[in-house]
Design an enzyme around this catalytic site. Structure first.
Site, PDB file in Angstrom:
ATOM      1  N   CYS A 143       0.878  -1.331  -0.028  1.00  0.00           N
ATOM      2  CA  CYS A 143       0.049   0.082  -0.022  1.00  0.00           C
ATOM      3  C   CYS A 143       0.909   1.353  -0.067  1.00  0.00           C
ATOM      4  CB  CYS A 143      -0.926   0.075   1.205  1.00  0.00           C
ATOM      5  SG  CYS A 143      -2.182  -1.272   0.957  1.00  0.00           S
ATOM      6  N   ALA A 144       2.009   1.210  -0.413  1.00  0.00           N
ATOM      7  CA  ALA A 144       2.965   2.369  -0.509  1.00  0.00           C
ATOM      8  C   ALA A 144       3.539   2.472  -2.100  1.00  0.00           C
ATOM      9  CB  ALA A 144       3.830   2.440   0.696  1.00  0.00           C
TER      10      ALA A 144
END
Ligand SMILES: Cc1ncc(COP(=O)(O)O)c(C=O)c1O
Length: 391
Positions: free
Chosen positions: A347-348
């Site tokens: 999620c980055a």
């Protein structure tokens, strides 16, 4: 280890995914259960004894969580998650937006600290700027040229959820405040591993989810400075936050409770307060720093993989990849041997895009991990490489 029911039941399980969520010690589960068995009622509005007991439990928890970050209870709202808090902040931060105003983030942000700002930027034609992360060191890159008179908000993570790098953000926050920008810190990854004193950080808001500090889901600590608290509208509207309602409008209460419309998750707050008290007694910092060093040293000795740089200081999280043994295959192989790690973009995605990297494997350690688990992990990794890897 023996303080965690999960590991008593599954002694062979190696849990290396604490950056995603921590396992919960017995004392925290007990506080959660005790609340429901002995004090449960709706808070603030009840005129009976049980309601007063529940209100007192919530407010005592708020005080404990506030002092964990060096804040006063009057500056700490309890919301369901870091994601909910960052969405609320992006929608309500008190700026009269004009097209061309700027928001400064970094490429190391979790999507929870990117997407709410992207949505806002699209609504108002704002410019998002991203501080790069130095690919050599893993530290926060040059931000001076990115902070300017149009910067209205700086929202930055205190630590990368991929590499573990703990960023030195205070100079940035000071400079941003001096220019009149609101400063927001995503402390989701840092809270379990550094001592946070909000007054020393020069932030107007700081948020972290308590499931990342050995508590249950459903609670985030949201610090708001006096200035931000008093000038920002509630994130959500509803019961518990109104002075007066007419057929067409409402007047809201002042103070931190205006950010907690509806029935709060009192049990999660009580559990979180117990968790931070437990965490402060663990003195695990040296133990986890040593485990991290052991892990990084060993990984560096394997020429078939590359460890991501993690700056001068880091949380006990390490990420690596191999061109010849794909991240998802590594994670699946380890999983077959009861070793839980993460593979992917975590999620980055912006950090991996900036560094032009594929999916990476992330090992994130917690209070229950041991040196012998690192050894078993490395042996299993090597066995997987011998079977599936290719030069
Ligand atoms: C740095 C960072 N920010 C925000 C979040 C989102 O937290 P939550 O899923 O608890 O809302 C995470 C979760 O992994 C995170 O690591």
């Amino acid at each position: 280890m023996n303080q965690f029911a999960l590991f008593r039941e599954h002694p062979q399980l190696i849990y290396f995914d604490s950056a995603a969520t921590c396992q919960v010690p017995d004392v925290v589960m007990q506080a959660f259960t005790d609340y429901y068995q002995q004090h449960h009622a709706n808070v603030h509005r009840a005129s009976h004894q049980l309601g007063r007991a529940a209100t007192s439990a919530l407010e005592t928890a708020r005080s404990t969580l506030a002092s964990f970050i060096g804040a006063s209870a009057a500056n700490v709202a309890l919301l369901p998650s870091t994601t909910a808090a960052l969405n609320g902040l992006a929608q309500q931060v008190p700026v009269k937006w004009q097209a061309g105003d700027e928001i400064l983030l970094s490429t190391a942000e979790h999507h929870a600290n990117i997407l709410p700002w992207q949505r806002l930027a699209n609504e108002h034609q704002l410019i998002l700027r991203y501080i790069p992360i130095d690919p050599e060191t893993g530290d926060l890159g040059d931000w001076q040229a990115l902070l300017n008179e149009r910067t209205r908000v700086v929202s930055i993570t205190a630590a990368s959820n991929i590499t573990g790098a703990l960023f030195s953000i205070t100079p940035l926050l000071l400079a941003a405040q001096a220019r009149g920008a609101w400063t927001i810190v995503d402390a989701a990854q840092a809270a379990a591993h550094t001592s946070i004193q909000v007054t020393e950080l020069h932030c107007d808001a700081l948020v972290f989810s308590t499931h990342k500090v050995y508590s249950v889901n459903g609670c985030a600590v949201v610090y708001l400075s006096d200035a931000l608290r008093d000038s920002m509208a509630p994130f959500q509207v509803g019961g518990g936050i109104v002075q007066r309602v007419t057929f067409t409008e409402a007047e809201f209460i002042d103070g931190i409770h205006k950010f907690e419309a509806g029935s709060p998750n009192t049990a999660a707050a009580v559990a979180a307060a117990t968790a931070v008290t437990w965490l402060q007694k663990q003195k695990d910092v040296a133990h986890l720093a040593q485990l991290r060093q052991q892990l990084v040293r060993e990984l560096h000795q394997r020429p078939w993989l590359t460890v991501l740089p993690s700056g001068a200081h880091a949380t006990p999280t390490v990420a690596f990849y191999s061109d010849a043994f794909q991240a998802f295959d590594i994670a699946a192989w380890l999983d077959q041997h009861q070793i839980a790690v993460r593979a992917g973009h975590h999620c980055a995605q912006l950090l991996l895009q900036q560094w032009q990297l594929p999916a990476v494997v992330r090992v994130s350690l917690g209070a229950y991990n041991t040196a012998s688990q690192i050894t078993r992990f490395l042996e299993t990794l090597d066995a997987g490489w011998a079977l599936f890897g290719s030069d």
